[in-house]
Motif scaffolding. Structure first.
Motif, short mmCIF file in Angstrom:
data_model
loop_
_atom_site.label_atom_id
_atom_site.label_comp_id
_atom_site.label_asym_id
_atom_site.label_seq_id
_atom_site.Cartn_x
_atom_site.Cartn_y
_atom_site.Cartn_z
N SER A 21 0.82 -1.21 0.00
CA SER A 21 0.00 0.00 0.00
C SER A 21 0.85 1.26 0.00
O SER A 21 0.35 2.34 -0.27
N VAL A 92 -7.18 14.79 6.72
CA VAL A 92 -6.93 13.35 6.83
C VAL A 92 -8.06 12.58 6.14
O VAL A 92 -7.81 11.67 5.33
N PHE A 95 -7.98 12.90 2.34
CA PHE A 95 -6.91 12.12 1.71
C PHE A 95 -7.18 10.62 1.82
O PHE A 95 -6.89 9.88 0.88
N VAL A 96 -7.72 10.18 2.96
CA VAL A 96 -8.00 8.75 3.11
C VAL A 96 -9.02 8.30 2.08
O VAL A 96 -8.86 7.26 1.43
N TYR A 99 -7.27 8.10 -1.25
CA TYR A 99 -6.26 7.06 -1.39
C TYR A 99 -6.85 5.66 -1.34
O TYR A 99 -6.35 4.76 -2.00
N MET A 257 -2.13 19.00 1.61
CA MET A 257 -2.81 17.71 1.60
C MET A 257 -4.11 17.78 0.80
O MET A 257 -4.44 16.85 0.05
N PHE B 11 -4.24 0.26 3.17
CA PHE B 11 -4.20 1.48 2.36
C PHE B 11 -4.65 2.69 3.18
O PHE B 11 -4.02 3.74 3.15
N MET B 12 -5.76 2.51 3.89
CA MET B 12 -6.30 3.64 4.67
C MET B 12 -5.33 4.03 5.77
O MET B 12 -5.11 5.22 6.04
N ILE B 14 -2.09 3.67 5.78
CA ILE B 14 -0.95 4.38 5.19
C ILE B 14 -1.34 5.82 4.89
O ILE B 14 -0.55 6.76 5.14
N ALA B 15 -2.56 6.02 4.40
CA ALA B 15 -3.00 7.38 4.08
C ALA B 15 -3.02 8.25 5.34
O ALA B 15 -2.51 9.38 5.34
N VAL B 16 -3.57 7.70 6.43
CA VAL B 16 -3.63 8.47 7.69
C VAL B 16 -2.22 8.78 8.16
O VAL B 16 -1.90 9.94 8.49
N PHE B 18 0.52 8.89 6.49
CA PHE B 18 1.21 9.84 5.60
C PHE B 18 0.83 11.28 5.92
O PHE B 18 1.71 12.15 6.06
N VAL B 19 -0.48 11.53 6.08
CA VAL B 19 -0.91 12.91 6.36
C VAL B 19 -0.36 13.37 7.71
O VAL B 19 0.18 14.48 7.83
N VAL B 20 -0.46 12.50 8.71
CA VAL B 20 -0.01 12.88 10.05
C VAL B 20 1.48 13.17 10.04
O VAL B 20 1.94 14.19 10.57
#
Lengths: 357, 140
Positions: A21, A92, A95-96, A99, A257, B11-12, B14-16, B18-20
């Motif tokens: 991922s 957040v 973006f979630v 993604y 973001m 995936f979710m 990783i997204a969280v 990444f933003v944090v």
């Protein structure tokens, strides 16, 4: 499959899933966003007979990198009136939502994040996160522009979701699958097997279907444009009246973001259109890998074709942005509810009849 | 054993993360010099007037409501679209009847004016001549 490769390498499913991922984000989305922002500025500039960014690197190709460096150094302002927890949570969530959609997109036959049988349905469902995030951003900003922009954006995204899903249903009716990987595999061979040319089954129904497939493609392309808030549907962030819509109050990395999510979303919708109508990762003219007897070359070629098709549709989005004027709110809603949805309805029924032949 | 949705969860996650990480990493680099003016709600440089959390157009609510109905119906259509071919024309007919009802509801909403966005309606004044006094009167 890439997942199996990582599983064999590390012996742990969790590590394999996490590494896989990470791939779309760092190998694809970040370079794509850097490139797309630069491309957008260059395209807009050349369409208006300007040069665009020229200073940083050759023809300004490092401009976006410089912008990122600037954004990292920007002060992160949270105004006293903002609702802090929601304000921080909104980017957040946006973006979630964006993604997670990439998890079900097949980049090549060798890489798909999760080979879901629900594929397209999952993508449509998970894009609801984005609406929630946008509403949250608008509400927590405690700013008139933000709230208005968020409300408009939410109304627009949910309205245009209906024609999108209807077109997806027509494709599902023809192919009988929601899995994007299976859909792409079905359209193998040459470009006349693509869904826009009536699908892989050869017969009378294929030729009857072509005009309706073109109409369907028009509907889904217009709706996806609206779903990513691009011109002519960018009324949520109409600069002349709403400053920049729901992210007016955001600055620094949080703004970045939102920006990243927007560009990732542009590619995601283009990828869905590609997978539904233009053969997904399939090559239009056959593979060099098959010709030379090098099977490992095929996935790389597929990645190339997928990126090329996706980028082409992203380019068309930019092209439209600098060509068409913005729609008014009432025109926006009329276009969706009174034109696109009835046309999609009729289209669905006619295609249903054709498939029975 | 990791299921398909388990991978989506990765995936979710990783997204969280990444933003944090991106926001936190910027925290060590960026300056932080807040002042009263900076922390004011942005309203083109003026002092903000009133609360933004005011009443907004009821149409947004109506649109959301219509969307909800359509979305539920569309979710019902997807399983039908997957299998209707196995039942031949009868299977198609059932879906078509359902779609017809959906279209009927849509036509009703359209007729009722729920799809109309608020637009100022221009009503031109009607001028009428009084036959007795010969004076021109404006009728609303």
């Amino acid at each position: 499959m890439t997942y199996d490769f990582f599983y064999k390498l590390f012996g742990s499913q969790v590590i394999a899933a996490i590494i896989q991922s990470l791939l779309p984000l760092f190998v694809f989305i970040l370079p794509f966003a850097l490139f797309a922002v630069w491309l957008e500025r260059k395209v807009s500039a050349h369409m208006q007979d300007r040069l665009g960014p020229m200073r940083v690197g050759w023809h300004g190709w490092l401009q976006t990198v410089a912008d990122i460096l600037k954004l990292i150094q920007k002060e992160d302002i949270i105004a006293t009136a903002n609702d802090k927890p929601l304000f921080n949570l909104a980017p957040v969530l946006v973006f979630v939502g964006t993604y997670a959609a990439f998890a079900a997109i097949p980049f090549t036959s060798a890489f798909i994040g999760s080979n879901l049988d629900l594929g397209v349905f999952f993508i449509v469902a998970v894009s609801g996160f984005v609406v929630a995030g946008i509403l949250m951003a608008g509400w927590a900003s405690n700013n008139k522009y933000s709230l208005l922009g968020a409300m408009r954006s939410a109304a627009q995204i949910i309205s245009y979701e209906i024609p999108t899903v209807m077109v997806i249903i027509t494709i599902v009716m023809i192919t009988g699958t929601l899995n994007l990987n299976t859909l792409s595999q079905l359209q193998t061979g040459h470009f006349w097997n693509w869904m826009i040319f009536g699908g892989p089954v050869f017969g009378v129904s294929k030729f009857l279907m072509i005009p309706f497939m073109i109409i369907s493609f028009g509907i889904i392309y217009i709706s996806t444009l609206a779903e990513v808030n691009r011109t002519p549907f960018d009324i949520p962030e109409a600069e002349s009246e709403l400053v920049s819509g729901y992210h007016t109050e955001y600055s620094g990395m949080k703004f970045a973001m939102f920006f990243l999510a927007e560009y990732a979303n542009m590619f995601a919708v283009s990828a869905i259109v590609t997978a539904l109508f233009f053969g997904g990762y399939q090559s239009p003219i056959g593979y060099i890998g098959h010709l030379l007897g090098l099977p490992w070359l095929v996935p790389i070629e597929q990645l190339f074709w997928f990126t090329a098709k996706g980028l082409f549709f992203v380019f068309v989005q930019m092209w439209l942005r600098w060509t068409l004027p913005r729609l008014r709110v009432d025109q926006l809603m009329t276009a969706c509810w009174k034109y696109l949805i009835p046309i999609a309805f009729a289209d669905l029924i006619i295609i249903g009849l054709i498939t029975l032949i | 054993m990791l299921t398909d949705f388990g991978r989506i969860f990765a995936f979710m996650l990783i997204a969280v993360v990444f933003v944090v990480i991106a926001v936190l990493a910027a925290k060590f680099i960026r300056p932080s010099r807040p002042s009263k003016e900076k922390l004011m709600t942005y309203e083109c440089g003026e002092d903000p007037i009133g609360s933004p959390w005011v009443k907004f157009n009821i149409r947004f609510y109506v649109v959301a409501l219509i969307f909800l109905i359509f979305d539920v119906e569309i979710v019902l259509l997807i399983p039908w679209a997957l299998v209707y071919k196995e039942f031949g024309f009868g299977g198609f007919l059932i879906g078509a009847i359902f779609l017809f009802l959906l279209g009927l509801g849509m036509a009703y909403e359209w007729r009722k004016g729920d799809l109309e966005w608020v637009k100022p309606k221009v009503i031109p004044p009607v001028l009428k001549k009084n036959p007795v006094t010969n004076e021109v009167e404006v009728q609303a």
